[in-house]
Enzyme design. Structure first.
Site, PDB file in Angstrom:
ATOM      1  NE  ARG A   1      -8.375   7.472   4.187  1.00 26.69           N
ATOM      2  CZ  ARG A   1      -9.211   7.147   5.174  1.00 26.69           C
ATOM      3  NH1 ARG A   1     -10.334   7.812   5.338  1.00 26.69           N
ATOM      4  NH2 ARG A   1      -8.922   6.168   5.998  1.00 26.69           N
TER       5      ARG A   1
ATOM      6  CB  THR B   1      -9.277   1.501   7.276  1.00 26.45           C
ATOM      7  OG1 THR B   1      -8.954   2.169   6.063  1.00 26.45           O
ATOM      8  CG2 THR B   1     -10.609   0.812   7.137  1.00 26.45           C
TER       9      THR B   1
ATOM     10  CD  GLU C   1      -7.644   0.305   1.722  1.00 27.48           C
ATOM     11  OE1 GLU C   1      -6.483  -0.107   1.518  1.00 27.48           O
ATOM     12  OE2 GLU C   1      -7.973   0.880   2.762  1.00 27.48           O
TER      13      GLU C   1
ATOM     14  CD  GLU D   1      -7.107  -6.115   3.218  1.00 33.81           C
ATOM     15  OE1 GLU D   1      -7.305  -5.737   2.044  1.00 33.81           O
ATOM     16  OE2 GLU D   1      -6.439  -5.455   4.043  1.00 33.81           O
TER      17      GLU D   1
ATOM     18  CG  HIS E   1      -5.276  -1.872   9.422  1.00 30.94           C
ATOM     19  ND1 HIS E   1      -4.816  -1.172  10.505  1.00 30.94           N
ATOM     20  CD2 HIS E   1      -5.811  -0.956   8.585  1.00 30.94           C
ATOM     21  CE1 HIS E   1      -5.086   0.097  10.340  1.00 30.94           C
ATOM     22  NE2 HIS E   1      -5.681   0.270   9.187  1.00 30.94           N
TER      23      HIS E   1
ATOM     24  CG  HIS F   1      -8.208   4.162   1.012  1.00 28.46           C
ATOM     25  ND1 HIS F   1      -8.383   4.005   2.360  1.00 28.46           N
ATOM     26  CD2 HIS F   1      -9.437   4.494   0.525  1.00 28.46           C
ATOM     27  CE1 HIS F   1      -9.652   4.242   2.685  1.00 28.46           C
ATOM     28  NE2 HIS F   1     -10.307   4.542   1.582  1.00 28.46           N
TER      29      HIS F   1
ATOM     30  CG  HIS G   1       1.950   5.901   4.958  1.00 28.60           C
ATOM     31  ND1 HIS G   1       0.611   6.142   5.097  1.00 28.60           N
ATOM     32  CD2 HIS G   1       2.342   5.335   6.129  1.00 28.60           C
ATOM     33  CE1 HIS G   1       0.206   5.726   6.278  1.00 28.60           C
ATOM     34  NE2 HIS G   1       1.237   5.228   6.927  1.00 28.60           N
TER      35      HIS G   1
ATOM     36  CG  ASN H   1      -1.816   1.159   1.339  1.00 24.96           C
ATOM     37  OD1 ASN H   1      -1.396   2.294   1.112  1.00 24.96           O
ATOM     38  ND2 ASN H   1      -3.071   0.928   1.674  1.00 24.96           N
TER      39      ASN H   1
ATOM     40  NE  ARG I   1      -7.617  11.307   5.370  1.00 21.46           N
ATOM     41  CZ  ARG I   1      -8.023  10.655   6.466  1.00 21.46           C
ATOM     42  NH1 ARG I   1      -7.189   9.873   7.112  1.00 21.46           N
ATOM     43  NH2 ARG I   1      -9.234  10.799   6.927  1.00 21.46           N
TER      44      ARG I   1
HETATM   45  N1  PXP Z   1      -5.772  -3.096   4.349  1.00 27.61           N
HETATM   46  C1  PXP Z   1      -6.661  -2.093   4.474  1.00 27.61           C
HETATM   47  C2  PXP Z   1      -8.082  -2.370   4.136  1.00 27.61           C
HETATM   48  C3  PXP Z   1      -6.252  -0.816   4.892  1.00 27.61           C
HETATM   49  O1  PXP Z   1      -7.154   0.170   5.032  1.00 27.61           O
HETATM   50  C4  PXP Z   1      -4.892  -0.593   5.172  1.00 27.61           C
HETATM   51  C5  PXP Z   1      -4.425   0.773   5.574  1.00 27.61           C
HETATM   52  O2  PXP Z   1      -4.613   1.670   4.550  1.00 27.61           O
HETATM   53  C6  PXP Z   1      -3.999  -1.671   5.019  1.00 27.61           C
HETATM   54  C7  PXP Z   1      -4.472  -2.913   4.628  1.00 27.61           C
HETATM   55  C8  PXP Z   1      -2.548  -1.516   5.302  1.00 27.61           C
HETATM   56  O3  PXP Z   1      -2.365  -1.253   6.655  1.00 27.61           O
HETATM   57  P1  PXP Z   1      -0.968  -0.762   7.173  1.00 27.61           P
HETATM   58  O4  PXP Z   1      -0.695   0.551   6.525  1.00 27.61           O
HETATM   59  O5  PXP Z   1      -1.140  -0.675   8.654  1.00 27.61           O
HETATM   60  O6  PXP Z   1       0.043  -1.804   6.752  1.00 27.61           O
END
Ligand code: PXP
Length: 236
Positions: free
Chosen positions: A44, A100, A69, A150, A190, A42, A9, A6, A48
């Site tokens: 949003r 999330t 996402e 997921e 997550h 993601h 960031h 992901n 953001r």
């Molecule tokens: N899966 C989902 C559905 C998420 O919302 C996120 C965070 O954006 C992640 C996985 C990844 O989580 P992390 O950034 O804590 O690794």
């Protein structure tokens, strides 16, 4: 276990100055070269971090798999259908949250979610529902035709003691087993990081993990390529 990265960031850092760098599209390409099996972003409602331009360019440049996402709102569904990612992961979205916070209430919104899934299937887009490790939610995801789930691993990741961590690992394992019994593809994510992944990977039923924060944080110090390669090795 497959590993998707992901890259939200990277866009968060860009937005700190509202400029053009660092570019999440470049990050995605390096993640792929380093062995990621797919890229997650993601989009949003408040844009953001990831924005519409990112999604467009990611779609054009990603060679593995794009997992978009998103919240199941009319606007974002429209963008997803124009973009045609291989996969959409539906998540709940609150404006004030930092990230999330938990899984979808699939059980309480079956009719709406079923229609959304059907719409995506008409466009050959697979659907994953982000759910807490709760049997009723997983059963509902299967019932309304989701291809995947997921499993939210946030509680496991936040465990404060080893005992608690092992207990919560078993909760996720049971949920994953149920998903498999129902014939679903089972992803998880997550809060997974370089420390907890070694315990987590013992769940053989998980097909894919989606990791963002830990990898991008490590990338600040060692570079994205090495951060992805190191996670790749641990996940395998
Ligand atoms: N899966 C989902 C559905 C998420 O919302 C996120 C965070 O954006 C992640 C996985 C990844 O989580 P992390 O950034 O804590 O690794």
């Amino acid at each position: 276990m497959r590993l998707t990265i992901n890259i939200d960031h990277v866009a968060t850092i860009r937005e700190a100055r509202g400029g053009v760098e660092p570019d999440p599209v470049t990050a995605a390409a390096i993640c792929e070269l380093a062995g990621a099996d797919g890229i997650v972003c993601h989009l949003r409602e408040d844009r953001r971090h990831i924005n519409d331009r990112d999604v467009r360019l990611l779609r054009e440049t990603i060679k593995t798999k794009l997992d978009l996402e998103m919240a199941a709102t009319e606007e974002i569904i429209g963008i997803a259908i124009e973009t045609l990612p291989e996969l959409v992961t539906l998540v709940p979205e609150k404006r004030q949250e930092l990230t999330t916070e938990g899984g979808l209430d699939v059980r309480g919104n079956k009719n709406y979610m079923r229609d959304v899934i059907e719409e995506f299937h008409k466009h050959d887009i697979e659907v994953s529902l982000f759910v807490d490790p709760i049997a009723e939610q997983i059963g509902a995801a299967h019932e309304i035709g989701s291809d995947m789930i997921e499993i939210h691993t946030g509680e496991f990741a936040n465990a404060r003691t080893e005992n608690e961590q092992r207990e919560l690992l078993e909760v996720v394992r049971k949920a994953a087993q149920l998903g498999k019994e129902l014939g679903l593809v089972v992803n998880a994510g997550h809060g997974l990081n370089y420390a907890n992944i070694t315990l987590f990977r013992s769940i053989g039923e998980i097909d894919e993990v989606s990791i963002g924060h830990a990898v991008i944080s490590r990338a600040v110090f060692v570079g994205i390529e090495r951060a992805v390669q190191e996670m790749r090795r641990l996940v395998q």
